[in-house]
Design an enzyme around this catalytic site. Structure first.
Site, PDB file in Angstrom:
ATOM      1  N   TYR A 184       6.131 -13.135  13.819  1.00 61.35           N
ATOM      2  CA  TYR A 184       6.426 -14.100  12.765  1.00 61.35           C
ATOM      3  C   TYR A 184       7.807 -13.956  12.142  1.00 61.35           C
ATOM      4  O   TYR A 184       8.183 -14.770  11.304  1.00 61.35           O
ATOM      5  CB  TYR A 184       5.349 -14.010  11.677  1.00 61.35           C
ATOM      6  CG  TYR A 184       3.950 -14.152  12.236  1.00 61.35           C
ATOM      7  CD1 TYR A 184       3.548 -15.333  12.849  1.00 61.35           C
ATOM      8  CD2 TYR A 184       3.046 -13.103  12.189  1.00 61.35           C
ATOM      9  CE1 TYR A 184       2.284 -15.465  13.388  1.00 61.35           C
ATOM     10  CE2 TYR A 184       1.773 -13.229  12.718  1.00 61.35           C
ATOM     11  CZ  TYR A 184       1.398 -14.410  13.314  1.00 61.35           C
ATOM     12  OH  TYR A 184       0.145 -14.535  13.843  1.00 61.35           O
ATOM     13  N   HIS A 241       3.092 -23.892  13.853  1.00 61.76           N
ATOM     14  CA  HIS A 241       2.826 -22.463  14.058  1.00 61.76           C
ATOM     15  C   HIS A 241       4.162 -21.791  14.320  1.00 61.76           C
ATOM     16  O   HIS A 241       4.958 -22.285  15.124  1.00 61.76           O
ATOM     17  CB  HIS A 241       1.878 -22.236  15.235  1.00 61.76           C
ATOM     18  CG  HIS A 241       0.522 -22.793  14.987  1.00 61.76           C
ATOM     19  ND1 HIS A 241      -0.412 -22.140  14.211  1.00 61.76           N
ATOM     20  CD2 HIS A 241      -0.045 -23.961  15.380  1.00 61.76           C
ATOM     21  CE1 HIS A 241      -1.502 -22.879  14.156  1.00 61.76           C
ATOM     22  NE2 HIS A 241      -1.304 -23.995  14.842  1.00 61.76           N
TER      23      HIS A 241
END
Length: 149
Positions: free
Chosen positions: A26, A103
């Protein structure tokens, strides 16, 4: 063309830990960084962003219900609820505005259970694997598509 209604940017569970949790997937950017980028992208179209995050499914659903008829569209990163929540999907279906699922990582190159999303099938667009830049692209999409509705 200015966008007259706000764009709702929703983030699901664990995204409050963005920048700290699993940076290999991330990155190091925080949720505040995400919101700042969304605000810049929206400002280019004369729009504003309302950004919210919750670790609670029901809260996300309530915010979606409150957005009906009020927003130009929703940019949503459902987090883990992507793979589990029919209820979140059903709430998004009631929205008469564009829905963009975002995402940060490429969910299709991750574990098998992450490769299915209940939201993708009803979203107007799905963006994954662009890091937090995916949010800016999603906001721009909503700015263009949201005012067409």
């Amino acid at each position: 063309m200015a966008v007259s209604r706000p764009i709702l940017v929703l983030n699901g569970p664990n995204l409050n830990l963005l920048g700290q949790r699993q940076p290999e997937f991330y990155g190091r950017d925080t949720l505040d960084d995400v919101v700042a980028r969304c605000e810049v992208a929206a400002a280019n179209f004369g729009a504003v962003v309302e950004a919210k995050q919750s670790n609670h499914e029901g809260q996300l659903i309530d915010w979606i219900h409150e957005a009906r008829g009020r927003v130009a569209g929703i940019v949503i990163n459902p987090g883990g609820y992507s793979h589990t929540s029919v209820a979140l999907r059903d709430a998004l279906v009631t929205l008469e505005a564009p829905v963009v699922e975002v995402h940060i990582s490429n969910i299709h190159s991750r574990e098998g259970f992450r490769q299915h999303s209940y939201v993708s099938g009803i979203a107007d667009a799905v963006i994954c694997g662009l890091g937090i830049d995916g949010y800016s692209a999603a906001v721009e999409f909503v700015c263009v598509r949201g005012e067409e509705n």
